[in-house]
Write a protein that holds these residues in place. Structure first.
Motif, PDB file in Angstrom:
ATOM      1  N   TRP A  25     -31.912 -22.007  31.998  1.00  0.00           N
ATOM      2  CA  TRP A  25     -31.413 -22.097  33.361  1.00  0.00           C
ATOM      3  C   TRP A  25     -31.976 -23.370  33.966  1.00  0.00           C
ATOM      4  O   TRP A  25     -33.136 -23.712  33.741  1.00  0.00           O
TER       5      TRP A  25
ATOM      6  N   THR B 155     -27.660 -23.485  40.519  1.00  0.00           N
ATOM      7  CA  THR B 155     -28.162 -23.561  39.152  1.00  0.00           C
ATOM      8  C   THR B 155     -27.073 -23.978  38.162  1.00  0.00           C
ATOM      9  O   THR B 155     -25.882 -23.916  38.458  1.00  0.00           O
TER      10      THR B 155
ATOM     11  N   LEU C  12     -26.212 -22.511  34.523  1.00  0.00           N
ATOM     12  CA  LEU C  12     -26.516 -21.375  33.667  1.00  0.00           C
ATOM     13  C   LEU C  12     -26.632 -21.820  32.209  1.00  0.00           C
ATOM     14  O   LEU C  12     -26.176 -22.909  31.860  1.00  0.00           O
TER      15      LEU C  12
ATOM     16  N   ARG D  95     -21.941 -23.642  36.465  1.00  0.00           N
ATOM     17  CA  ARG D  95     -22.771 -23.672  37.669  1.00  0.00           C
ATOM     18  C   ARG D  95     -22.749 -22.304  38.323  1.00  0.00           C
ATOM     19  O   ARG D  95     -21.766 -21.580  38.238  1.00  0.00           O
ATOM     20  N   GLY D  96     -23.865 -21.974  38.966  1.00  0.00           N
ATOM     21  CA  GLY D  96     -23.952 -20.687  39.635  1.00  0.00           C
ATOM     22  C   GLY D  96     -24.934 -20.734  40.786  1.00  0.00           C
ATOM     23  O   GLY D  96     -25.509 -21.780  41.105  1.00  0.00           O
TER      24      GLY D  96
ATOM     25  N   TYR E 132     -28.222 -18.396  42.463  1.00  0.00           N
ATOM     26  CA  TYR E 132     -29.189 -17.317  42.216  1.00  0.00           C
ATOM     27  C   TYR E 132     -29.982 -17.086  43.488  1.00  0.00           C
ATOM     28  O   TYR E 132     -30.749 -17.940  43.927  1.00  0.00           O
TER      29      TYR E 132
END
Length: 191
Positions: A12, A33, A35, A40-41, A43
């Protein structure tokens, strides 16, 4: 993108952090982030200071256990003396000594680390440091605001172990300290 942000396979990578809420007790953060598979994400997580739990055992094999109202769980619970590591505490051991004295009045000649447990780690960074305290000297507690209902009881280690097994002690740090002491054979606490 920096080298750190590029990351590698199976990792990550944090691109940025936004603090959504902050108080004396915690921060709620939103991290952008990358992943592990490259997408992209976001958290969301809670950042809190570490805490300590102390399994204080007297010369007769009795454990100092407290009972008090725990606000987030809306119930009275059994647990070992425990609390937050304050900014003024130079080490987790110093925090353990302070919390033990504040909640029970007990000072310990010896404090042995039992390990560290991650608590709710998909949601928070919280880490609990567990200690075994022996060579106990009883004094007067220095209860803090919110602890006026805290009651100290002395129970045989075997009874406390049974309470953990029966779910009567739901506090993770307390259960970990009791089980680590038993499984590790650290003391002869068969009573």
């Amino acid at each position: 993108m920096t080298k750190a942000a590029e990351g590698g396979a199976g990792q990550w990578v944090k691109l940025s952090t936004k603090i959504i809420y902050q108080s004396h007790w915690l921060e709620l953060r939103c991290d952008e982030t990358v992943l592990p598979e490259g997408s992209r994400g976001r958290y969301d997580h809670v950042v809190v200071p570490g805490s300590v739990t102390v399994l204080a055992v007297d010369d007769d094999g009795r454990v100092a256990i407290t009972r008090q109202w725990i606000y987030p769980h809306a119930e009275t619970q059994w647990r070992l003396p425990a609390g937050r590591i304050e900014p003024a505490d130079p080490t987790p051991e110093a925090a353990a000594r302070r919390e033990l004295q504040e909640e029970t009045g007990i000072t310990a000649e010896r404090l042995q680390g039992l390990g560290i447990i991650n608590c709710a780690d998909s949601f928070t960074n919280h880490r609990e440091h567990a200690f075994l305290a022996t060579g106990l000297i009883q004094g007067s507690p220095d209860l803090q605001p919110g602890e006026a209902d805290l009651e100290l009881t002395w129970l045989p280690f075997g009874r406390v172990l049974a309470m953990v097994a029966d779910g009567e002690i739901p506090h993770a740090g307390s259960a970990f300290a009791v089980l680590a002491t038993k499984v590790g054979g650290i003391l002869d606490l068969s009573g």
